[in-house]
Write a protein that holds these residues in place. Structure first.
Motif, PDB file in Angstrom:
ATOM      1  N   ALA A  41      75.631 -75.371  42.446  1.00 46.68           N
ATOM      2  CA  ALA A  41      74.535 -74.863  43.352  1.00 46.68           C
ATOM      3  C   ALA A  41      74.899 -73.314  43.373  1.00 46.68           C
ATOM      4  O   ALA A  41      74.241 -72.606  42.711  1.00 46.68           O
ATOM      5  CB  ALA A  41      74.162 -75.410  44.449  1.00 46.68           C
ATOM      6  N   VAL A  42      76.048 -73.035  43.937  1.00 52.36           N
ATOM      7  CA  VAL A  42      76.479 -71.740  44.040  1.00 52.36           C
ATOM      8  C   VAL A  42      76.709 -71.157  42.633  1.00 52.36           C
ATOM      9  O   VAL A  42      76.244 -69.953  42.485  1.00 52.36           O
ATOM     10  CB  VAL A  42      77.697 -71.613  44.973  1.00 52.36           C
ATOM     11  CG1 VAL A  42      78.273 -70.253  45.317  1.00 52.36           C
ATOM     12  CG2 VAL A  42      77.354 -72.290  46.345  1.00 52.36           C
ATOM     13  N   TYR A  43      77.570 -71.607  41.760  1.00 50.39           N
ATOM     14  CA  TYR A  43      77.838 -70.992  40.452  1.00 50.39           C
ATOM     15  C   TYR A  43      76.424 -70.850  39.686  1.00 50.39           C
ATOM     16  O   TYR A  43      76.190 -69.556  39.332  1.00 50.39           O
ATOM     17  CB  TYR A  43      78.893 -71.912  39.608  1.00 50.39           C
ATOM     18  CG  TYR A  43      79.070 -71.387  38.457  1.00 50.39           C
ATOM     19  CD1 TYR A  43      79.734 -70.205  37.949  1.00 50.39           C
ATOM     20  CD2 TYR A  43      78.451 -71.715  37.136  1.00 50.39           C
ATOM     21  CE1 TYR A  43      80.105 -69.673  36.875  1.00 50.39           C
ATOM     22  CE2 TYR A  43      78.790 -71.552  35.961  1.00 50.39           C
ATOM     23  CZ  TYR A  43      79.520 -70.464  35.722  1.00 50.39           C
ATOM     24  OH  TYR A  43      79.724 -69.882  34.441  1.00 50.39           O
ATOM     25  N   PRO A  44      75.575 -71.763  39.418  1.00 48.84           N
ATOM     26  CA  PRO A  44      74.353 -71.386  38.664  1.00 48.84           C
ATOM     27  C   PRO A  44      73.529 -70.277  39.530  1.00 48.84           C
ATOM     28  O   PRO A  44      72.971 -69.374  38.616  1.00 48.84           O
ATOM     29  CB  PRO A  44      73.850 -72.673  38.518  1.00 48.84           C
ATOM     30  CG  PRO A  44      74.601 -73.946  39.008  1.00 48.84           C
ATOM     31  CD  PRO A  44      75.658 -73.265  40.080  1.00 48.84           C
ATOM     32  N   PHE A  45      73.543 -70.389  40.625  1.00 51.79           N
ATOM     33  CA  PHE A  45      72.656 -69.456  41.185  1.00 51.79           C
ATOM     34  C   PHE A  45      73.516 -68.019  41.007  1.00 51.79           C
ATOM     35  O   PHE A  45      72.724 -66.908  41.008  1.00 51.79           O
ATOM     36  CB  PHE A  45      72.541 -69.553  42.942  1.00 51.79           C
ATOM     37  CG  PHE A  45      71.760 -68.674  43.597  1.00 51.79           C
ATOM     38  CD1 PHE A  45      70.251 -68.470  43.231  1.00 51.79           C
ATOM     39  CD2 PHE A  45      72.166 -67.814  44.366  1.00 51.79           C
ATOM     40  CE1 PHE A  45      69.503 -67.574  43.985  1.00 51.79           C
ATOM     41  CE2 PHE A  45      71.397 -66.840  45.141  1.00 51.79           C
ATOM     42  CZ  PHE A  45      69.938 -66.662  44.999  1.00 51.79           C
ATOM     43  N   GLY A  46      74.682 -67.785  41.205  1.00 48.67           N
ATOM     44  CA  GLY A  46      75.588 -66.526  40.679  1.00 48.67           C
ATOM     45  C   GLY A  46      75.004 -66.210  39.454  1.00 48.67           C
ATOM     46  O   GLY A  46      74.759 -64.866  39.221  1.00 48.67           O
ATOM     47  N   ILE A  47      75.120 -66.972  38.452  1.00 45.03           N
ATOM     48  CA  ILE A  47      74.649 -66.631  37.102  1.00 45.03           C
ATOM     49  C   ILE A  47      73.214 -65.854  37.310  1.00 45.03           C
ATOM     50  O   ILE A  47      72.974 -65.150  36.489  1.00 45.03           O
ATOM     51  CB  ILE A  47      74.994 -67.772  36.218  1.00 45.03           C
ATOM     52  CG1 ILE A  47      76.513 -68.163  35.972  1.00 45.03           C
ATOM     53  CG2 ILE A  47      74.435 -67.617  34.961  1.00 45.03           C
ATOM     54  CD1 ILE A  47      77.453 -66.936  35.635  1.00 45.03           C
ATOM     55  N   ALA A  48      72.285 -66.961  37.748  1.00 44.75           N
ATOM     56  CA  ALA A  48      70.898 -66.514  37.839  1.00 44.75           C
ATOM     57  C   ALA A  48      70.769 -65.102  38.382  1.00 44.75           C
ATOM     58  O   ALA A  48      69.988 -64.147  37.771  1.00 44.75           O
ATOM     59  CB  ALA A  48      70.131 -67.489  38.605  1.00 44.75           C
ATOM     60  N   VAL A  49      71.601 -64.746  39.484  1.00 45.42           N
ATOM     61  CA  VAL A  49      71.394 -63.441  39.872  1.00 45.42           C
ATOM     62  C   VAL A  49      71.939 -62.333  39.064  1.00 45.42           C
ATOM     63  O   VAL A  49      71.473 -61.206  38.818  1.00 45.42           O
ATOM     64  CB  VAL A  49      72.363 -63.272  41.355  1.00 45.42           C
ATOM     65  CG1 VAL A  49      72.418 -62.060  41.867  1.00 45.42           C
ATOM     66  CG2 VAL A  49      71.487 -64.402  42.312  1.00 45.42           C
ATOM     67  N   TRP A  50      72.951 -62.597  38.577  1.00 43.94           N
ATOM     68  CA  TRP A  50      73.715 -61.940  37.207  1.00 43.94           C
ATOM     69  C   TRP A  50      72.626 -61.569  36.075  1.00 43.94           C
ATOM     70  O   TRP A  50      72.565 -60.454  35.735  1.00 43.94           O
ATOM     71  CB  TRP A  50      74.854 -62.298  36.756  1.00 43.94           C
ATOM     72  CG  TRP A  50      75.650 -61.503  35.955  1.00 43.94           C
ATOM     73  CD1 TRP A  50      76.600 -60.424  36.050  1.00 43.94           C
ATOM     74  CD2 TRP A  50      75.631 -61.568  34.461  1.00 43.94           C
ATOM     75  NE1 TRP A  50      77.086 -59.789  34.937  1.00 43.94           N
ATOM     76  CE2 TRP A  50      76.344 -60.273  33.789  1.00 43.94           C
ATOM     77  CE3 TRP A  50      74.992 -62.155  33.659  1.00 43.94           C
ATOM     78  CZ2 TRP A  50      76.417 -60.093  32.596  1.00 43.94           C
ATOM     79  CZ3 TRP A  50      74.897 -61.761  32.198  1.00 43.94           C
ATOM     80  CH2 TRP A  50      75.874 -60.790  31.855  1.00 43.94           C
ATOM     81  N   ASN A  51      72.074 -62.733  35.634  1.00 42.35           N
ATOM     82  CA  ASN A  51      71.113 -62.574  34.589  1.00 42.35           C
ATOM     83  C   ASN A  51      70.024 -61.806  34.948  1.00 42.35           C
ATOM     84  O   ASN A  51      69.191 -60.947  34.146  1.00 42.35           O
ATOM     85  CB  ASN A  51      70.790 -63.894  33.990  1.00 42.35           C
ATOM     86  CG  ASN A  51      71.789 -64.817  33.429  1.00 42.35           C
ATOM     87  OD1 ASN A  51      72.709 -64.046  32.747  1.00 42.35           O
ATOM     88  ND2 ASN A  51      71.670 -65.977  33.205  1.00 42.35           N
ATOM     89  N   SER A  52      69.740 -61.744  36.361  1.00 46.87           N
ATOM     90  CA  SER A  52      68.443 -61.190  36.691  1.00 46.87           C
ATOM     91  C   SER A  52      68.402 -59.549  36.516  1.00 46.87           C
ATOM     92  O   SER A  52      67.374 -58.901  36.867  1.00 46.87           O
ATOM     93  CB  SER A  52      68.069 -61.439  38.097  1.00 46.87           C
ATOM     94  OG  SER A  52      68.977 -60.890  39.138  1.00 46.87           O
ATOM     95  N   PHE A  53      69.699 -59.108  36.577  1.00 50.23           N
ATOM     96  CA  PHE A  53      69.806 -57.601  36.336  1.00 50.23           C
ATOM     97  C   PHE A  53      70.292 -57.305  34.878  1.00 50.23           C
ATOM     98  O   PHE A  53      70.690 -56.200  34.755  1.00 50.23           O
ATOM     99  CB  PHE A  53      71.085 -57.230  37.390  1.00 50.23           C
ATOM    100  CG  PHE A  53      70.677 -57.306  38.836  1.00 50.23           C
ATOM    101  CD1 PHE A  53      69.700 -56.315  39.430  1.00 50.23           C
ATOM    102  CD2 PHE A  53      71.029 -58.266  39.747  1.00 50.23           C
ATOM    103  CE1 PHE A  53      69.113 -56.477  40.857  1.00 50.23           C
ATOM    104  CE2 PHE A  53      70.731 -58.564  40.902  1.00 50.23           C
ATOM    105  CZ  PHE A  53      69.655 -57.415  41.556  1.00 50.23           C
ATOM    106  N   ASN A  54      70.055 -58.156  34.065  1.00 49.44           N
ATOM    107  CA  ASN A  54      70.566 -57.873  32.776  1.00 49.44           C
ATOM    108  C   ASN A  54      69.395 -58.326  31.620  1.00 49.44           C
ATOM    109  O   ASN A  54      68.596 -59.233  31.873  1.00 49.44           O
ATOM    110  CB  ASN A  54      71.776 -58.629  32.301  1.00 49.44           C
ATOM    111  CG  ASN A  54      72.898 -57.967  33.184  1.00 49.44           C
ATOM    112  OD1 ASN A  54      73.766 -57.175  32.566  1.00 49.44           O
ATOM    113  ND2 ASN A  54      73.153 -58.385  34.257  1.00 49.44           N
ATOM    114  N   ASP A  55      69.432 -57.709  30.511  1.00 51.18           N
ATOM    115  CA  ASP A  55      68.737 -58.083  29.441  1.00 51.18           C
ATOM    116  C   ASP A  55      69.564 -58.949  28.409  1.00 51.18           C
ATOM    117  O   ASP A  55      70.625 -58.484  27.837  1.00 51.18           O
ATOM    118  CB  ASP A  55      68.541 -56.851  28.557  1.00 51.18           C
ATOM    119  CG  ASP A  55      67.336 -57.406  27.430  1.00 51.18           C
ATOM    120  OD1 ASP A  55      66.939 -58.627  27.207  1.00 51.18           O
ATOM    121  OD2 ASP A  55      67.103 -56.525  26.486  1.00 51.18           O
TER     122      ASP A  55
END
Length: 311
Positions: A41-55
């Protein structure tokens, strides 16, 4: 020192405890669940947050920082806004019907009717049926050529010709709501029934002695008593329903005509794997998580007030 004095000294000596303390035991028991939550849960959500600010390059996973461009992009897409509106309608319709049916059936199952023990087991059946089976059943039932629903409606004279429940964009989302309500209403039936059985009989008897009828007993005793569990259940079902992917996807074969059954989870899938926009899909997922966190906070505040008023 005599034998009796030595024995007395041993009894009075402080007992030395071995093993884990209560706090250590608590942490040990919680640790496996905490690890699972962190990993899934925490790790995938952290990756999603990081991806949301990147192309993000879907092939390599490498990302180039682009700030809030992904967030601006998703709010500029008409199909994403339409999916958001459908999600509100989908979730709201499900909550209204599931809560209403759940409370109504729970009251009947708590009324002392003959055979209610069998009926209590029977109402759990939809909740245990796998999603793929439910979707196949409803595709057959609502088929405009061979479906039993059209057959029954024509037999009793309500319609003159079959209704295209699954191919009409105006009816597809409503059909999906009916399917979801059938499957998940037992959740509210069970939690409300459990709460009804814990209400002291003296409270209802006191209202009856004051001249109150069934409606008065419901509004003065039953409703305040069940409201905390109803709000807690609504919080969970709101989150689960808003994120529900399998039933709308399976019933509509990916979204249906004019994408009439595309809710936010299906839109996230489309952005990620059809448009290859991992960043935009992640941004939409993050926005959805924020909105649902706000909804959960509102439910918890309502739960706290309902819990105080029920005491």
């Amino acid at each position: 020192m005599t034998m009796s004095s030595r024995a007395k000294a041993r009894e009075e000596a402080p007992v030395r405890r071995t093993g884990l303390t209560d706090r250590g035991l608590a942490f040990t028991l919680v640790l496996p669940a905490a690890v699972l939550i962190a990993v899934f849960a925490v790790y995938p959500f952290g990756i999603a947050v990081w991806n949301s600010f990147n192309d993000v390059d879907i092939a390599t996973g490498a990302g180039v920082f682009n700030g809030v461009d992904n967030y601006i992009a998703i709010f500029s897409r008409p199909e994403v806004l339409a999916a958001g509106l459908r999600t509100v309608l989908w979730t709201g319709g499900n909550m209204i019907l599931q809560v209403g049916i759940g409370i109504g059936v729970a009251l009947l199952l708590n009324a002392g009717l003959r055979g209610q023990a069998f009926l209590r087991g029977l109402v759990l059946f939809p909740y245990m049926v796998p999603a793929i089976v439910v979707a196949m059943i409803f595709q057959f039932m609502f088929n405009d050529v061979t479906g039993v629903v059209n057959y029954l409606l024509q037999s009793i004279g309500l319609i003159q010709e079959p209704i295209s429940f699954l191919s009409n964009p105006d009816l597809l989302l409503g059909t999906a709501v009916v399917m979801n309500v059938w499957k998940y209403s037992p959740f509210f039936m069970i939690i409300v029934l459990a709460r009804l059985q814990s209400i002291p009989r003296e409270l209802n008897e006191a209202v009856s002695m004051d001249g109150g009828g069934a409606i008065r007993r419901f509004t003065a005793v039953t409703l305040p008593s069940i409201m905390p569990v109803v709000l807690a259940g609504m919080m969970l079902r709101t989150i689960w329903t808003a994120y529900d992917f399998d039933l709308p996807f399976l019933l509509s074969n990916g979204g249906g005509p004019d994408q009439a059954a595309v809710t936010v989870p299906l839109a996230i899938r489309s952005l990620a794997f059809e448009s290859n926009s991992i960043g935009e899909a992640s941004a939409l997922a993050v926005v959805t998580a924020i909105v649902l966190t706000g909804a959960a906070y509102a439910y918890m505040r309502g739960y706290g007030r309902a819990e105080k008023s029920s005491r």
